[in-house]
Each structure stands twice: as structure tokens, then as C-alpha cells.
Design a protein around this motif. Structure first.
Motif, PDB file in Angstrom:
ATOM      1  N   LEU A  21      26.098  38.653  11.144  1.00 18.12           N
ATOM      2  CA  LEU A  21      27.008  39.733  11.546  1.00 18.12           C
ATOM      3  C   LEU A  21      26.831  40.120  13.009  1.00 18.12           C
ATOM      4  N   ASN A  22      25.670  39.792  13.509  1.00 19.46           N
ATOM      5  CA  ASN A  22      25.349  40.146  14.882  1.00 19.46           C
ATOM      6  C   ASN A  22      25.845  39.055  15.843  1.00 19.46           C
ATOM      7  N   PHE A  23      27.006  38.526  15.570  1.00 22.25           N
ATOM      8  CA  PHE A  23      27.510  37.390  16.346  1.00 22.25           C
ATOM      9  C   PHE A  23      27.919  37.776  17.769  1.00 22.25           C
ATOM     10  N   THR A  24      27.841  36.802  18.652  1.00 22.31           N
ATOM     11  CA  THR A  24      28.295  37.005  20.025  1.00 22.31           C
ATOM     12  C   THR A  24      29.770  36.650  20.107  1.00 22.31           C
ATOM     13  N   THR A  25      30.545  37.439  20.838  1.00 26.64           N
ATOM     14  CA  THR A  25      31.945  37.109  21.059  1.00 26.64           C
ATOM     15  C   THR A  25      32.143  36.704  22.509  1.00 26.64           C
ATOM     16  N   VAL A  26      32.752  35.544  22.696  1.00 26.38           N
ATOM     17  CA  VAL A  26      33.101  35.096  24.041  1.00 26.38           C
ATOM     18  C   VAL A  26      34.627  35.096  24.098  1.00 26.38           C
ATOM     19  N   TYR A  27      35.194  35.620  25.182  1.00 26.26           N
ATOM     20  CA  TYR A  27      36.654  35.636  25.321  1.00 26.26           C
ATOM     21  C   TYR A  27      37.076  34.442  26.157  1.00 26.26           C
ATOM     22  N   SER A  28      38.206  33.827  25.805  1.00 23.49           N
ATOM     23  CA  SER A  28      38.552  32.620  26.569  1.00 23.49           C
ATOM     24  C   SER A  28      40.054  32.403  26.750  1.00 23.49           C
ATOM     25  N   ILE A  29      40.328  31.619  27.761  1.00 29.12           N
ATOM     26  CA  ILE A  29      41.656  31.038  27.943  1.00 29.12           C
ATOM     27  C   ILE A  29      41.386  29.540  27.991  1.00 29.12           C
ATOM     28  N   ALA A  30      41.396  28.936  26.830  1.00 31.69           N
ATOM     29  CA  ALA A  30      40.958  27.533  26.738  1.00 31.69           C
ATOM     30  C   ALA A  30      41.834  26.626  27.583  1.00 31.69           C
ATOM     31  N   LYS A  31      43.112  26.918  27.608  1.00 37.26           N
ATOM     32  CA  LYS A  31      44.000  26.001  28.322  1.00 37.26           C
ATOM     33  C   LYS A  31      43.757  26.033  29.834  1.00 37.26           C
ATOM     34  N   ASP A  32      43.168  27.119  30.327  1.00 38.12           N
ATOM     35  CA  ASP A  32      42.815  27.167  31.748  1.00 38.12           C
ATOM     36  C   ASP A  32      41.322  26.945  31.988  1.00 38.12           C
ATOM     37  N   GLY A  33      40.572  26.746  30.903  1.00 37.71           N
ATOM     38  CA  GLY A  33      39.141  26.506  31.050  1.00 37.71           C
ATOM     39  C   GLY A  33      38.372  27.719  31.551  1.00 37.71           C
ATOM     40  N   ILE A  34      38.692  28.890  30.994  1.00 33.37           N
ATOM     41  CA  ILE A  34      38.003  30.110  31.419  1.00 33.37           C
ATOM     42  C   ILE A  34      37.377  30.818  30.212  1.00 33.37           C
ATOM     43  N   ALA A  35      36.149  31.291  30.395  1.00 36.50           N
ATOM     44  CA  ALA A  35      35.489  32.067  29.347  1.00 36.50           C
ATOM     45  C   ALA A  35      34.753  33.227  29.974  1.00 36.50           C
ATOM     46  N   LYS A  36      34.678  34.339  29.249  1.00 34.97           N
ATOM     47  CA  LYS A  36      33.938  35.492  29.758  1.00 34.97           C
ATOM     48  C   LYS A  36      33.334  36.288  28.625  1.00 34.97           C
ATOM     49  N   LEU A  37      32.243  36.991  28.947  1.00 31.51           N
ATOM     50  CA  LEU A  37      31.563  37.757  27.901  1.00 31.51           C
ATOM     51  C   LEU A  37      32.184  39.129  27.730  1.00 31.51           C
ATOM     52  N   ASP A  38      32.847  39.583  28.785  1.00 32.57           N
ATOM     53  CA  ASP A  38      33.510  40.875  28.719  1.00 32.57           C
ATOM     54  C   ASP A  38      34.919  40.676  29.270  1.00 32.57           C
ATOM     55  N   LEU A  39      35.878  41.313  28.633  1.00 33.16           N
ATOM     56  CA  LEU A  39      37.265  41.121  29.066  1.00 33.16           C
ATOM     57  C   LEU A  39      37.465  41.472  30.537  1.00 33.16           C
ATOM     58  N   LYS A  40      36.637  42.422  31.035  1.00 36.91           N
ATOM     59  CA  LYS A  40      36.814  42.867  32.411  1.00 36.91           C
ATOM     60  C   LYS A  40      36.164  41.928  33.424  1.00 36.91           C
ATOM     61  N   ASP A  41      35.323  40.999  32.908  1.00 34.87           N
ATOM     62  CA  ASP A  41      34.627  40.091  33.828  1.00 34.87           C
ATOM     63  C   ASP A  41      35.605  39.199  34.566  1.00 34.87           C
ATOM     64  N   ASP A  42      35.147  38.820  35.743  1.00 33.62           N
ATOM     65  CA  ASP A  42      35.923  37.880  36.530  1.00 33.62           C
ATOM     66  C   ASP A  42      35.272  36.523  36.291  1.00 33.62           C
ATOM     67  N   SER A  43      36.028  35.564  35.806  1.00 31.88           N
ATOM     68  CA  SER A  43      35.400  34.262  35.564  1.00 31.88           C
ATOM     69  C   SER A  43      36.367  33.159  35.922  1.00 31.88           C
ATOM     70  N   LYS A  44      35.823  32.055  36.406  1.00 26.80           N
ATOM     71  CA  LYS A  44      36.690  30.952  36.800  1.00 26.80           C
ATOM     72  C   LYS A  44      36.470  29.713  35.956  1.00 26.80           C
ATOM     73  N   ASP A  45      35.464  29.768  35.095  1.00 28.00           N
ATOM     74  CA  ASP A  45      35.184  28.552  34.323  1.00 28.00           C
ATOM     75  C   ASP A  45      34.554  28.882  32.964  1.00 28.00           C
ATOM     76  N   LEU A  46      34.039  27.859  32.316  1.00 24.55           N
ATOM     77  CA  LEU A  46      33.497  28.051  30.974  1.00 24.55           C
ATOM     78  C   LEU A  46      31.987  28.252  30.964  1.00 24.55           C
ATOM     79  N   SER A  47      31.395  28.422  32.153  1.00 26.46           N
ATOM     80  CA  SER A  47      29.923  28.528  32.152  1.00 26.46           C
ATOM     81  C   SER A  47      29.386  29.686  31.301  1.00 26.46           C
ATOM     82  N   PRO A  48      30.087  30.836  31.220  1.00 30.08           N
ATOM     83  CA  PRO A  48      29.553  31.880  30.328  1.00 30.08           C
ATOM     84  C   PRO A  48      29.425  31.386  28.874  1.00 30.08           C
ATOM     85  N   LEU A  49      30.366  30.570  28.436  1.00 31.74           N
ATOM     86  CA  LEU A  49      30.295  30.044  27.070  1.00 31.74           C
ATOM     87  C   LEU A  49      29.157  29.023  26.943  1.00 31.74           C
TER      88      LEU A  49
END
Ligand SMILES: Nc1nc2c(ncn2[C@@H]2O[C@H](COP(=O)(O)OP(=O)(O)OP(=O)(O)O)[C@@H](O)[C@H]2O)c(=O)[nH]1
Ligand SMILES: [Mg+2]
Length: 600
Positions: free
Chosen positions: A151-179
Motif C-alpha cells: 500500500l505504501n507504493f511510490t507514484t511516478v507521473y509520466s508522459i510516456a510518449k514524450d519520455g518524461i517522468a516526475k515524482l511530483d506533478l510540479k517538478d520540472d523534468s525532461k526525461d525518465l531519470s526520476p523513474l
């Protein structure tokens, strides 16, 4: 090198393959538009059909990734994969939220004790609702009995088609390294010196075939080290132990396989040299070793007969048309198609057992592309008997329709013996969940699409065998059967289209006994679509009345399988899909009916 093994799982279309492709590109194992959906049919349909392996390298770690199909017909494929990895990326569409297949794959993962990483994808969609989706996912974990750790799962937010992932929706991210960082942090390390020092044990979860190497098995090395050209033993599911020799050994690098001399515990490898190796068996070094726990393979739920194309047009288009060629092709399919079973015992046909209509349709589509001609009978559900009770397969279907269409859907599904188990009104659409015998559900998709004018969504999931529910009435239309050979004429089709739906264009070559359309009211009807205009009876007008033909409802493999009747065959050739009566002439059809009656 440290190894991590993960699978990517989700409901159909939530973005698994886009995510896997982006991971490959960003870690440098693939370039351009190389995709996990490498099969021609997958590219054409835009869906994943076969689960596939890839390996990417990140910060000195090898991550083996298995991309899985999201369609329910391939659900058992996912289940096998889950047994062989250590964690899953559960991809969920940020707008749709969890869907039926999300629930199915999550349940399997939790049961196996895996701790999923949630990837909420498509956060770029205008209608995305990440807060709501997150709550829904959490509720689903609860509902499925997740333990505290899960239940204590981690959620990563992503735009897979653009290759972007972030741990917080407000984060600025350019790639999938957070994932990738989360994967490294959370997925248990699969490799260790301790495991490598143990005697060898490998368990295959996928099969492949190569014309030169024969059967290939992809599996995880649980313990020990495997060497190419080494002698091994295979613990068969029957309990028997067989000696064998590994002729070639591969590991993965991106989508490519690399031949290697050895590989060690934790890695995923492909081996050649074991001609009858099967899913879930154990490859080991010593016959006294214990087999790994078996992997269950779901039983087929439907069956149909494959036979030589003996229609009047048989052999016109195909390269492979004989019984022997069909038999060889089907035998080859069994090498790799794990959910499939085939009974070769009859001399007139081969009985093929599969997991659902799409499972069978994909096989047929592959065959016609390769140049085969074949005819098939109507798919039937498989009955079982347990303790004297007749059982039949059931499915859970989830329907999402605009509010005003719920009435007609409920009426139609109820007629097919579906029972509502849940109903959730959303803003202007409603989600309804039914349990329905597969027998009642077969052939419903097309009707659903028509009834909801393409606005509804429907997904199904086999939920097991339950007591037989008695007769189900299905077919409300009859077939429009040609009584003549020749070419269809526009004028006659124009007349016939008032009676029902036409499947063919004007100028189509047809034969006696071919089904050219359906009759919306009543029973089968024999017609003559080759008949020209009888000029003598026409009013003497200056010019012909303009005839406008409604565009025909062309048969596809899937729609053909859905609408065909018990006394019909679907004729499948490289260029055509035709429906026909088993008995081509009316006289023979009447005789066959009479005989059938006298036999019962
Ligand atoms: N808007 C948006 N669309 C996406 C995103 N990721 C994927 N898609 C689209 O979603 C569709 C499905 O993507 P896939 O990656 O093929 O989905 P899948 O889960 O692999 O599908 P199956 O394997 O068939 O179950 C494609 O049309 C993608 O372009 C995303 O982050 N945002
Ligand atoms: Mg996919």
C-alpha cells in the motif's frame, strides 16, 4: 553487473509500450522509432500482442524489462511473466483511472507478493485527473487486499510518449531519470554471488522459434551459472527428467539478443537446443535437483474448426492451401503460442482451442499474411464437467457508455444472460459491470458498437467456469444467401439493401451459397444479386432512376467470426474474407436440416 527484473503491466492502451520504447531510447539501446511492438500485426493494430523482453543499462545496472500486452485475451501471457520478475511498473492512464485489466494484473501482482511502482501516465491529457486517479488506485490496492508494504507504493507521473517522468506533478523534468532512479532504489537486486554459486536452475516463461535453432526458451536464471554448449537436465511438468544440451545462449541488449558464453543468476536469457522445453519447466544441472514451482497456464475457453478452403474460389489466392500445409502451420504455431491447443485427430478438420476471439483472429490474420487459405467454423465455448455439473466460462464485462445509452445496453446484455454486479454513474456517462457467460457475450461487441454509435467502451475478462445457465438466444438476423454464381450487380444490391445489411460491393464475384449480407427481420433468405434490371417491366421514363448504394458493411476477420452462424464457414484467404453456407445449394441445406432433425 547488478541486475533488476521488471515487467510493465496495464490496461490496454495506457502506455506500456511507449514507456518501454522511451526507456530504451534514453538509455541508448535503441534509436529512432524502434519499438517493442515489432511485429507487423502489432504495428498495424497499434496494440501489443506478444510479451517481449528488452534490457537497458542505467548507472551500471542492467534492467531487464518485459513489456506485456494489455488486451484481456492475452491475460495469461502476463501472468506467466509476473512469476519471473521482481517488481512491476503498473501504468495507469491519468484520465481513465484503473480499468478492468488494471485490476486483473494488479491482483496477480499482489498475490505474488510483488510491490508495484505506480506510473500514472498521460498527465498531459487535458482531461487528466491525477488526484482522482491516485485515490482510485489506492482504493483498488485496498480492495485487492494489498499489505501495508504494498500500500505504501511510490507514484511516478509520466508522459510516456514524450519520455518524461516526475515524482511530483510540479517538478520540472525532461526525461525518465526520476523513474529509473525509483527502479534502482526499489526493485530488489536479482543477482548475487551467493545465488550464482548454487547449482543451476532456470525457468522459461516465454517460447520462441527459429528456423535454424528450433525452439527457443526465454527464462530467468534463478540460481547458478549457465554456459553455452553445456549439458543440462529438464524437469518436465509430467515429472519426468530429460537430458539435453544448450546449443546457444543469449542475453538481451535492447531488443537485440546477444550470444554469450555464460550468464549467471538473476539474468534473463534465451536458450536454444531443447526441442521440447515448455513454459514453467525447470532447466537444471543435476537430475537430483528439485523443480521450481510450476507456472499455471489458463485453459482455453473457445474452440473452432480449421479446414481446407473447399469453397468454389478455394486456391485462387493462397500459396498454402492443402490439409498437410495447414497441419504443419498449426503444429508450428503450437511451438510458440502457449494458450493454444489443437486436436489433430479428425481427418476432416483441426479443432483449435483458444483464449478468446482475438487470440484466434490474430492466428488467422498471421496465416493469411503468410499466404494460407483456410475456412473456420463458428467459435463455440468450451464446456467442462465437474462432479456431475456442467460448467461454462464466464466473463466480467465493463461497459462505459453515455448515460442515455445505458437502457439499451442493459436490455441487450440481460437478454444474453448478463447480470449487473456494479453500476457507477459518472458525470455524463455510466460504468456498468456485468457477469455474463462467454457464450452470451460472443458476438456482442459489434452490436454494442452499433447500439452506442461507437461512443461506448467495452472490455472483458474471463473470470472462470461456472454452472451452465441454459439456452441463450442470440441471433436476431438471418443470412442473405446468393443463389447464383456471377458478379453482383448494383441494381440488385440496391433492391436488397432495403432488406438488411449488405457485405459486398457491386461487381464482386460471388458464388452460390455465399452469404452476401444479412436480413434484418426473419430467417435466412436466398437471393439473386447477379440479376440485372428487367427492362421490359420498367416504366418508360426518360432516364433511369438514379440508384444510390449504401456503402457495404465489409466483413473483417473479427466481425465475420462474430456474426457467422452455426451452419456457416468463414473463408479466409490472403485477399478476401467471405462468409458462406456449409452446404452451398438450397436443396442440400434443406436435406441437412431434415437429417439433423431426424437425428435429434
Ligand atoms: N496523451 C498521451 N498519450 C499517450 C501517452 N503515452 C502513450 N500515449 C498514447 O496511448 C496510445 C497507446 O500507447 P501504447 O504505448 O501502445 O499503449 P500500451 O499500453 O502498450 O497498449 P497495449 O500494449 O496494446 O495494451 C498511443 O496512441 C500513444 O500515443 C502520454 O503520455 N500522453
Ligand atoms: Mg503495448
Amino acid at each position: 553487473m547488478e541486475i533488476r527484473n521488471i515487467a510493465i503491466i496495464a490496461h490496454i492502451d495506457h502506455g506500456k509500450t511507449n514507456l518501454t520504447d522511451a526507456l530504451m531510447r534514453q538509455t541508448g539501446v535503441a534509436e529512432g522509432d524502434v519499438s517493442m511492438d515489432s511485429n507487423a500485426l502489432e504495428q498495424e493494430r497499434g496494440i501489443t500482442i506478444y510479451s517481449k523482453n528488452t534490457s537497458v543499462f542505467y548507472r551500471g545496472t542492467k534492467i531487464n524489462i518485459v513489456d506485456t500486452p494489455g488486451h484481456a485475451d492475452f491475460g495469461s501471457e502476463v501472468e506467466r511473466v509476473l512469476r519471473s520478475i521482481d517488481s512491476v511498473l503498473l501504468v495507469v492512464d491519468a484520465q481513465e483511472g484503473p480499468m478492468p485489466q488494471t485490476k486483473f494484473v494488479l491482483r496477480k501482482s499482489l498475490e505474488l507478493g510483488l510491490k508495484p511502482i505506480v506510473v500514472m501516465n498521460k498527465i498531459d491529457k487535458l482531461a487528466a485527473r491525477p488526484e482522482w486517479t491516485k485515490d482510485e488506485i489506492f482504493s483498488l490496492f485496498m480492495e485487492l487486499g494489498a499489505n501495508d508494504e504494498q500500500l505504501n507504493f511510490t507514484t511516478v507521473y509520466s508522459i510516456a510518449k514524450d519520455g518524461i517522468a516526475k515524482l511530483d506533478l510540479k517538478d520540472d523534468s525532461k526525461d525518465l531519470s526520476p523513474l529509473l532512479d525509483v527502479i534502482i532504489k526499489e526493485v530488489p537486486i536479482a543477482s548475487s554471488d551467493e545465488l550464482s554459486q548454487k547449482p543451476l536452475r532456470i525457468q522459461p516463461f516465454n517460447l520462441g522459434y527459429d528456423d535454424f535453432m528450433g525452439r527457443l526458451a526465454t527464462g530467468r536464471i534463478y540460481e547458478g551459472i549457465i554456459k553455452s554448449s553445456s549439458n543440462v537436465f529438464v524437469k518436465k511438468s509430467s515429472g519426468e527428467t530429460k537430458a539435453g544440451k544448450i546449443t546457444k545462449l543469449f542475453t538481451f541488449n535492447g531488443l537485440e539478443r546477444r550470444e554469450v558464453d555464460e550468464a549467471s543468476a538473476g539474468d534473463i536469457v534465451m536458450v536454444a537446443g531443447l526441442p521440447d522445453i515448455y513454459i514453467g519447466e525447470t532447466i537444471c544441472a543435476d537430475p537430483s535437483q528439485e523443480a521450481l514451482p510450476a507456472i499455471n497456464i489458463d485453459e482455453p475457453t473457445i474452440s473452432l474448426n480449421f479446414l481446407v478452403n473447399n469453397s468454389p474460389f478455394g486456391g485462387r489466392e493462397g500459396k498454402f492451401v492443402t490439409t498437410r500445409q495447414l497441419r504443419e502451420r498449426l503444429a508450428k504455431e503450437l511451438e510458440v503460442n502457449v494458450g493454444l491447443k489443437i486436436d489433430f485427430s479428425s481427418s476432416d478438420y483441426f479443432k483449435v482451442y483458444g483464449r478468446g476471439e482475438l487470440h484466434i483472429a490474430i492466428l488467422l490474420e498471421n496465416m493469411r499474411r503468410e499466404g494460407y487459405e483456410v475456412q473456420v467454423s463458428k467459435p463455440q465455448v468450451i464446456f467442462k464437467e465437474e462432479n456431475g455439473t456442467k460448467l461454462e466460462p464466464f466473463e466480467e464485462i465493463t461497459i462505459d457508455v453515455p448515460n442515455e445509452m445505458t437502457g439499451v445496453v442493459i436490455e441487450k446484455v440481460s437478454k444474453r444472460k448478463g447480470i449487473i454486479t456494479d453500476m457507477r454513474p459518472e458525470q455524463n456517462h455510466t460504468i456498468i459491470i456485468f457477469e455474463i457467460p462467454t457464450r452470451g457475450f460472443l458476438g456482442y461487441r459489434g452490436e454494442f458498437m452499433t447500439n452506442t454509435r461507437g461512443e461506448g467502451i467495452i472490455c472483458s475478462q474471463v473470470i472462470g467456469f461456472r454452472p451452465y445457465v441454459g439456452e441463450i438466444e442470440h441471433r436476431t438476423v438471418g443470412s442473405m444467401i446468393s443463389m447464383a454464381d456471377g458478379k453482383s450487380l448494383g441494381f440488385s444490391l440496391w433492391n436488397l439493401q432495403k432488406r438488411g445489411e449488405i457485405y459486398i460491393d457491386q461487381g464482386t464475384e460471388i458464388y452460390e451459397g455465399m452469404v452476401i449480407g444479412n436480413v434484418s427481420k426473419g430467417k435466412d433468405m436466398s437471393v439473386n444479386p447477379t440479376k440485372g434490371k428487367e427492362l421490359t417491366n420498367m416504366r418508360a421514363k426518360g432516364s433511369d432512376e438514379a440508384i444510390t448504394l449504401t456503402p457495404p458493411t465489409k466483413l473483417t476477420l473479427e466481425s465475420g467470426l462474430e456474426i457467422m452462424d452455426d451452419d456457416e464457414y468463414l473463408e479466409i484467404t490472403p485477399g478476401s474474407i467471405r462468409l458462406r453456407k456449409r452446404f452451398l445449394t438450397e436443396t442440400n441445406r434443406v436435406r441437412a436440416k431434415r437429417q439433423e432433425k431426424s437425428e435429434t
